[in-house]
Design a protein around this motif. Sequence first.
Motif, PDB file in Angstrom:
ATOM      1  N   GLY A 117      25.601  18.800  13.717  1.00  0.00           N
ATOM      2  CA  GLY A 117      25.436  18.522  15.139  1.00  0.00           C
ATOM      3  C   GLY A 117      24.045  18.084  15.534  1.00  0.00           C
ATOM      4  O   GLY A 117      23.806  17.705  16.683  1.00  0.00           O
ATOM      5  N   GLY A 118      23.083  18.109  14.598  1.00  0.00           N
ATOM      6  CA  GLY A 118      21.723  17.678  14.890  1.00  0.00           C
ATOM      7  C   GLY A 118      21.572  16.170  14.808  1.00  0.00           C
ATOM      8  O   GLY A 118      22.413  15.469  14.226  1.00  0.00           O
ATOM      9  N   ARG A 119      20.472  15.676  15.383  1.00  0.00           N
ATOM     10  CA  ARG A 119      20.190  14.237  15.393  1.00  0.00           C
ATOM     11  C   ARG A 119      18.773  13.992  14.899  1.00  0.00           C
ATOM     12  O   ARG A 119      17.848  14.721  15.247  1.00  0.00           O
ATOM     13  CB  ARG A 119      20.343  13.661  16.803  1.00  0.00           C
ATOM     14  N   LEU A 120      18.638  12.919  14.125  1.00  0.00           N
ATOM     15  CA  LEU A 120      17.344  12.576  13.544  1.00  0.00           C
ATOM     16  C   LEU A 120      17.122  11.079  13.635  1.00  0.00           C
ATOM     17  O   LEU A 120      18.031  10.288  13.374  1.00  0.00           O
ATOM     18  CB  LEU A 120      17.305  12.997  12.068  1.00  0.00           C
ATOM     19  N   VAL A 121      15.904  10.708  14.016  1.00  0.00           N
ATOM     20  CA  VAL A 121      15.442   9.321  13.899  1.00  0.00           C
ATOM     21  C   VAL A 121      14.148   9.375  13.100  1.00  0.00           C
ATOM     22  O   VAL A 121      13.180  10.014  13.526  1.00  0.00           O
ATOM     23  CB  VAL A 121      15.199   8.672  15.275  1.00  0.00           C
ATOM     24  N   LEU A 122      14.132   8.733  11.956  1.00  0.00           N
ATOM     25  CA  LEU A 122      12.990   8.818  11.039  1.00  0.00           C
ATOM     26  C   LEU A 122      12.591   7.411  10.617  1.00  0.00           C
ATOM     27  O   LEU A 122      13.413   6.653  10.110  1.00  0.00           O
ATOM     28  CB  LEU A 122      13.380   9.656   9.816  1.00  0.00           C
ATOM     29  N   ARG A 123      11.326   7.090  10.854  1.00  0.00           N
ATOM     30  CA  ARG A 123      10.813   5.771  10.461  1.00  0.00           C
ATOM     31  C   ARG A 123       9.655   5.961   9.494  1.00  0.00           C
ATOM     32  O   ARG A 123       8.755   6.776   9.737  1.00  0.00           O
ATOM     33  CB  ARG A 123      10.335   4.999  11.687  1.00  0.00           C
ATOM     34  N   GLU A 124       9.681   5.194   8.408  1.00  0.00           N
ATOM     35  CA  GLU A 124       8.563   5.149   7.471  1.00  0.00           C
ATOM     36  C   GLU A 124       8.216   3.690   7.205  1.00  0.00           C
ATOM     37  O   GLU A 124       9.112   2.866   6.996  1.00  0.00           O
ATOM     38  CB  GLU A 124       8.917   5.821   6.141  1.00  0.00           C
ATOM     39  N   GLU A 125       6.926   3.397   7.197  1.00  0.00           N
ATOM     40  CA  GLU A 125       6.475   2.033   6.911  1.00  0.00           C
ATOM     41  C   GLU A 125       5.269   2.108   5.982  1.00  0.00           C
ATOM     42  O   GLU A 125       4.371   2.934   6.196  1.00  0.00           O
ATOM     43  CB  GLU A 125       6.071   1.316   8.195  1.00  0.00           C
ATOM     44  N   GLN A 126       5.262   1.263   4.961  1.00  0.00           N
ATOM     45  CA  GLN A 126       4.128   1.206   4.041  1.00  0.00           C
ATOM     46  C   GLN A 126       3.607  -0.221   3.957  1.00  0.00           C
ATOM     47  O   GLN A 126       4.406  -1.163   3.824  1.00  0.00           O
ATOM     48  CB  GLN A 126       4.542   1.679   2.646  1.00  0.00           C
ATOM     49  N   ALA A 127       2.286  -0.360   4.038  1.00  0.00           N
ATOM     50  CA  ALA A 127       1.628  -1.655   3.878  1.00  0.00           C
ATOM     51  C   ALA A 127       0.806  -1.611   2.591  1.00  0.00           C
ATOM     52  O   ALA A 127       0.022  -0.672   2.385  1.00  0.00           O
ATOM     53  CB  ALA A 127       0.731  -1.965   5.072  1.00  0.00           C
ATOM     54  N   LEU A 128       0.981  -2.587   1.745  1.00  0.00           N
ATOM     55  CA  LEU A 128       0.337  -2.608   0.438  1.00  0.00           C
ATOM     56  C   LEU A 128      -1.001  -3.336   0.527  1.00  0.00           C
ATOM     57  O   LEU A 128      -1.084  -4.548   0.372  1.00  0.00           O
ATOM     58  CB  LEU A 128       1.258  -3.274  -0.585  1.00  0.00           C
ATOM     59  N   GLY A 129      -2.032  -2.572   0.813  1.00  0.00           N
ATOM     60  CA  GLY A 129      -3.378  -3.121   0.928  1.00  0.00           C
ATOM     61  C   GLY A 129      -3.704  -3.578   2.333  1.00  0.00           C
ATOM     62  O   GLY A 129      -2.814  -3.887   3.118  1.00  0.00           O
ATOM     63  N   ARG A 130      -4.975  -3.597   2.633  1.00  0.00           N
ATOM     64  CA  ARG A 130      -5.447  -4.168   3.887  1.00  0.00           C
ATOM     65  C   ARG A 130      -5.548  -5.692   3.715  1.00  0.00           C
ATOM     66  O   ARG A 130      -5.275  -6.220   2.654  1.00  0.00           O
ATOM     67  CB  ARG A 130      -6.795  -3.553   4.262  1.00  0.00           C
ATOM     68  N   ALA A 131      -5.932  -6.367   4.770  1.00  0.00           N
ATOM     69  CA  ALA A 131      -5.971  -7.832   4.718  1.00  0.00           C
ATOM     70  C   ALA A 131      -6.892  -8.297   3.594  1.00  0.00           C
ATOM     71  O   ALA A 131      -8.046  -7.886   3.499  1.00  0.00           O
ATOM     72  CB  ALA A 131      -6.468  -8.385   6.047  1.00  0.00           C
ATOM     73  N   GLY A 132      -6.356  -9.139   2.713  1.00  0.00           N
ATOM     74  CA  GLY A 132      -7.161  -9.749   1.666  1.00  0.00           C
ATOM     75  C   GLY A 132      -7.468  -8.878   0.478  1.00  0.00           C
ATOM     76  O   GLY A 132      -8.296  -9.265  -0.358  1.00  0.00           O
ATOM     77  N   GLU A 133      -6.839  -7.683   0.347  1.00  0.00           N
ATOM     78  CA  GLU A 133      -7.115  -6.841  -0.799  1.00  0.00           C
ATOM     79  C   GLU A 133      -5.818  -6.456  -1.516  1.00  0.00           C
ATOM     80  O   GLU A 133      -4.735  -6.512  -0.940  1.00  0.00           O
ATOM     81  CB  GLU A 133      -7.871  -5.567  -0.394  1.00  0.00           C
ATOM     82  N   ARG A 134      -5.963  -6.057  -2.777  1.00  0.00           N
ATOM     83  CA  ARG A 134      -4.824  -5.588  -3.545  1.00  0.00           C
ATOM     84  C   ARG A 134      -4.470  -4.159  -3.126  1.00  0.00           C
ATOM     85  O   ARG A 134      -5.329  -3.442  -2.618  1.00  0.00           O
ATOM     86  CB  ARG A 134      -5.144  -5.645  -5.041  1.00  0.00           C
ATOM     87  N   PRO A 135      -3.231  -3.741  -3.363  1.00  0.00           N
ATOM     88  CA  PRO A 135      -2.863  -2.386  -2.974  1.00  0.00           C
ATOM     89  C   PRO A 135      -3.368  -1.342  -3.953  1.00  0.00           C
ATOM     90  O   PRO A 135      -3.731  -1.649  -5.095  1.00  0.00           O
ATOM     91  CB  PRO A 135      -1.330  -2.442  -2.996  1.00  0.00           C
ATOM     92  N   GLY A 136      -3.365  -0.099  -3.495  1.00  0.00           N
ATOM     93  CA  GLY A 136      -3.555   1.019  -4.403  1.00  0.00           C
ATOM     94  C   GLY A 136      -2.229   1.410  -5.019  1.00  0.00           C
ATOM     95  O   GLY A 136      -1.214   0.735  -4.845  1.00  0.00           O
ATOM     96  N   ARG A 137      -2.228   2.530  -5.731  1.00  0.00           N
ATOM     97  CA  ARG A 137      -0.986   3.051  -6.320  1.00  0.00           C
ATOM     98  C   ARG A 137      -0.311   3.953  -5.273  1.00  0.00           C
ATOM     99  O   ARG A 137      -0.933   4.895  -4.767  1.00  0.00           O
ATOM    100  CB  ARG A 137      -1.300   3.856  -7.582  1.00  0.00           C
ATOM    101  N   LEU A 138       0.930   3.663  -4.967  1.00  0.00           N
ATOM    102  CA  LEU A 138       1.660   4.412  -3.944  1.00  0.00           C
ATOM    103  C   LEU A 138       3.044   4.767  -4.463  1.00  0.00           C
ATOM    104  O   LEU A 138       3.797   3.893  -4.897  1.00  0.00           O
ATOM    105  CB  LEU A 138       1.785   3.580  -2.661  1.00  0.00           C
ATOM    106  N   THR A 139       3.365   6.054  -4.402  1.00  0.00           N
ATOM    107  CA  THR A 139       4.705   6.532  -4.726  1.00  0.00           C
ATOM    108  C   THR A 139       5.244   7.255  -3.502  1.00  0.00           C
ATOM    109  O   THR A 139       4.598   8.165  -2.978  1.00  0.00           O
ATOM    110  CB  THR A 139       4.691   7.482  -5.927  1.00  0.00           C
ATOM    111  N   SER A 140       6.414   6.841  -3.046  1.00  0.00           N
ATOM    112  CA  SER A 140       6.997   7.405  -1.829  1.00  0.00           C
ATOM    113  C   SER A 140       8.411   7.869  -2.129  1.00  0.00           C
ATOM    114  O   SER A 140       9.242   7.092  -2.616  1.00  0.00           O
ATOM    115  CB  SER A 140       7.006   6.346  -0.718  1.00  0.00           C
ATOM    116  N   ARG A 141       8.695   9.148  -1.830  1.00  0.00           N
ATOM    117  CA  ARG A 141      10.041   9.697  -2.028  1.00  0.00           C
ATOM    118  C   ARG A 141      10.577  10.181  -0.684  1.00  0.00           C
ATOM    119  O   ARG A 141       9.896  10.914   0.034  1.00  0.00           O
ATOM    120  CB  ARG A 141      10.038  10.844  -3.025  1.00  0.00           C
TER     121      ARG A 141
END
Length: 254
Positions: free
Chosen positions: A135-159
């Motif tokens: 009977g419960g309700r959930l709204v869940l948003r996740e967003e990941q951006a790989l690096g800032r402008a002009g740079e490579r991303p770091g290592r990211l693991t998301s579960r």
Amino acid sequence: MDGVTSGVRATARVRARADGRGGTALPVLAGEGPLALRRVRAHGAEARVMLVGAMSGPLGGDRLAVEAEAGAGARLHVGSAAATIALPGQAKDAARYDVRLTVGADAELRWLPEQLISAQGSELAVTTRADVAAGGRLVLREEQALGRAGERPGRLTSRLSVYAGGRALLEQELSCGPGAPGGWDGPAVLAGCRAVGQLVVVRPEFGESPVAARPLGESAALTPLPGPGVLVTALGADALRVRRVLDEALREFG
């Protein structure tokens, strides 16, 4: 402890309870270290809380956690004041960020933070688990951006794990960046995109009338979950494009 190797340990906790007068009270609202919580103006019966970063991070070696609970009949909205940026630190260990969401019977929890940015040189493991009572309700948003402008991303693991009525609706893991399994940026996973986002909506009526799977444009899709929920997954060249897709889905389902 040696601060160079240990990092910061901090947990922010928010508990919401129905106040018996048609509103929602917050008997627990406590932040630590870089995680500060601020109550903002309520919206009808919904209590609203903002997560404010009081320090840079998470940095290498940090162990951060957020626990949010909407008790039976409560309405809780949790957002963040700005994006979270994973940064390299002096500690050699990877940083961890754990989110635990609990939704009681006839309660609603909206977890809508800003995006997580994986900066070059960082290493972060994020785990999010949501437990929704019948009977419960959930709204869940996740967003990941790989690096800032002009740079490579770091290592990211998301579960991401979502349970409803004790039953698993979703178990999903994404690992990307240097050292991640090969193919993470190939056509079968991110296809060269720099941003990815998920929107999970759990509502009792979805269990009775499942939503049909369908594409949402060229790089997003809606997938019914095995129970009272739906998943929207979106890819984009940047976080703004992903947000536009998720906002549209949020207006339709959230």
